[in-house]
Design a protein around this motif. Structure first.
Motif, PDB file in Angstrom:
ATOM      1  N   THR A  69      47.683  44.391  32.288  1.00 13.07           N
ATOM      2  CA  THR A  69      47.382  43.327  33.241  1.00 13.07           C
ATOM      3  C   THR A  69      48.607  42.446  33.408  1.00 13.07           C
ATOM      4  N   ASN A  87      46.204  45.035  37.813  1.00 15.55           N
ATOM      5  CA  ASN A  87      45.825  45.913  36.707  1.00 15.55           C
ATOM      6  C   ASN A  87      46.414  47.293  36.947  1.00 15.55           C
ATOM      7  N   LYS A 166      39.734  42.392  33.070  1.00 18.87           N
ATOM      8  CA  LYS A 166      39.099  42.953  34.261  1.00 18.87           C
ATOM      9  C   LYS A 166      39.356  42.061  35.469  1.00 18.87           C
ATOM     10  N   GLN A 231      31.177  48.367  40.718  1.00 12.93           N
ATOM     11  CA  GLN A 231      32.183  49.299  40.246  1.00 12.93           C
ATOM     12  C   GLN A 231      31.565  50.675  39.977  1.00 12.93           C
TER      13      GLN A 231
END
Length: 368
Positions: A69, A87, A166, A231
């Motif tokens: 990240t 990411n 995330k 997702q």
């Protein structure tokens, strides 16, 4: 004479008796032979990330062998900055959250990454992202359009975070909402994609309002909301985090003819010469029946207007009475300017309101 010869012979005999020759004795020291072993390579001990970083950087060996990240805020020509959350996945995929600060303009972009030595390219067929250069394992620097480093005193670098994080995929959305029985769908005005709306606690009040309002029931209605896409196996599902409002009578901007004022949800871009912070979502719609309504950053408002060619007059507005510390001053200036406008122009995708030939408000079609 014989006697002399005898003496000489005796002398010569004495001289010939030399000492015995002795060989010089050389003392040899016995030195035990050492066993010659092949030299072993010196072990490199990597004590911390800084050492690993320098090793990789010195030899231009950058490996994305784990999910990474990178984040930071990069300069923007006409806004406070562009916030990036990148990411990089070790399988060759990437996901980026790109937010133009004070515009409420957020893009979630996915694709594949390519690494050429230390130059990182983020590839997406629909959208173009800047290229970056690995200064080290923990730093990315943005490259210019020609792929060269940017020479500037301004910070063009993103830093790697200690832990993989995330992506926050929530974003402001505008699109068509429809409900059949208990199943709703949302079609984005920006992308044209249709998503199934998840029946969560944030969606249930929306369903009730839609079912109870006769102007909405059974129709495709423009809505504005804060939501996120699911997702993996839920990639075609929309999760509503915050519902804002229905906009009956509105349509997606690209479905209307350029130059038309009515039927579009307009987002305030400028108040006089001042940019309006886009996260306030200051918006208005002019309906064909000479009614208008919208949101001024804190309160909802509605009223009536009259338009004759380019002449415009807005009647006193009716508004809710909430107080918001971060927007009430701007809201007051916005509503006063809206009510004082005397002329309107639509130039392409820009709506402009004037007073005494001075620009007082400027709008763009809301696409989110």
């Amino acid at each position: 004479m014989k006697k002399r010869l005898l003496v000489v012979a005796m002398l010569l005999s004495a001289c010939s008796q030399l000492p015995d020759e002795r060989k010089a004795e050389v003392e040899t020291l016995a030195v035990p032979a050492e066993e010659i072993k092949p030299s072993e390579p010196e072990e490199v001990v990597v004590e911390n990330d800084a050492v690993a970083e320098s090793l990789a950087t010195d030899f231009e060996h950058i490996f994305v062998d784990t999910d990474m990240t990178f984040s930071g805020t990069l300069p923007c020509a006409d806004c406070p900055g562009i916030s990036y959350h990148i990411n990089l996945f070790r399988d060759g995929r990437f996901a980026v959250r790109q937010e133009y600060l004070e515009r409420n303009q957020i893009s979630i972009i996915r694709g594949i990454w390519l690494l050429e030595k230390r130059s990182l390219h983020l590839v997406n067929q629909q959208q173009t992202l800047p290229a970056f250069h690995f200064l080290s394992n923990t730093q990315l620097a943005m490259l210019d359009l020609s792929g060269k480093p940017i020479t500037s005193n301004t910070n063009y670098q993103l830093q790697r975070e200690a832990e993989f994080r995330k992506l926050d995929t929530r974003q402001a959305m505008l699109g068509l909402y429809t409900l059949n029985d208990s199943q709703a769908s949302f079609t984005s005005c920006a992308s044209g994609e249709t998503l199934t709306v998840a029946n969560t606690q944030h969606h249930l009040p929306v369903m009730r309002q839609y079912q109870q309002d006769e102007r909405l029931k059974g129709n495709n209605v423009i809505v504005t909301l804060l939501g996120r896409r699911g997702q993996d196996d839920q990639a075609n599902t929309l999760f509503i985090d915050k519902f804002e409002q229905f906009w009956p009578g509105a349509a997606c901007p690209d479905q209307l003819q350029p130059g038309k004022m009515q039927g579009i949800v307009w987002r305030a871009e400028k108040l006089a010469n001042r940019y309006v912070p886009q996260q306030l979502n200051v918006r208005v719609i002019f309906e064909p029946n000479e009614r208008l309504y919208g949101f001024a950053g804190c309160n909802n408002f509605n009223g009536s207007y009259k338009q004759r060619s380019s002449q415009l007059s807005v009647q006193p507005l009716v508004s809710t009475r909430k107080f918001c510390a971060d927007s009430s001053e701007l809201e007051q200036q916005f509503t006063q300017s809206l009510q004082s406008a005397d002329r309107v122009e639509v130039n392409g995708d820009t709506l402009q309101l004037f007073k005494n030939n001075q620009l007082i408000l400027q709008f763009k079609p809301a696409i989110n």
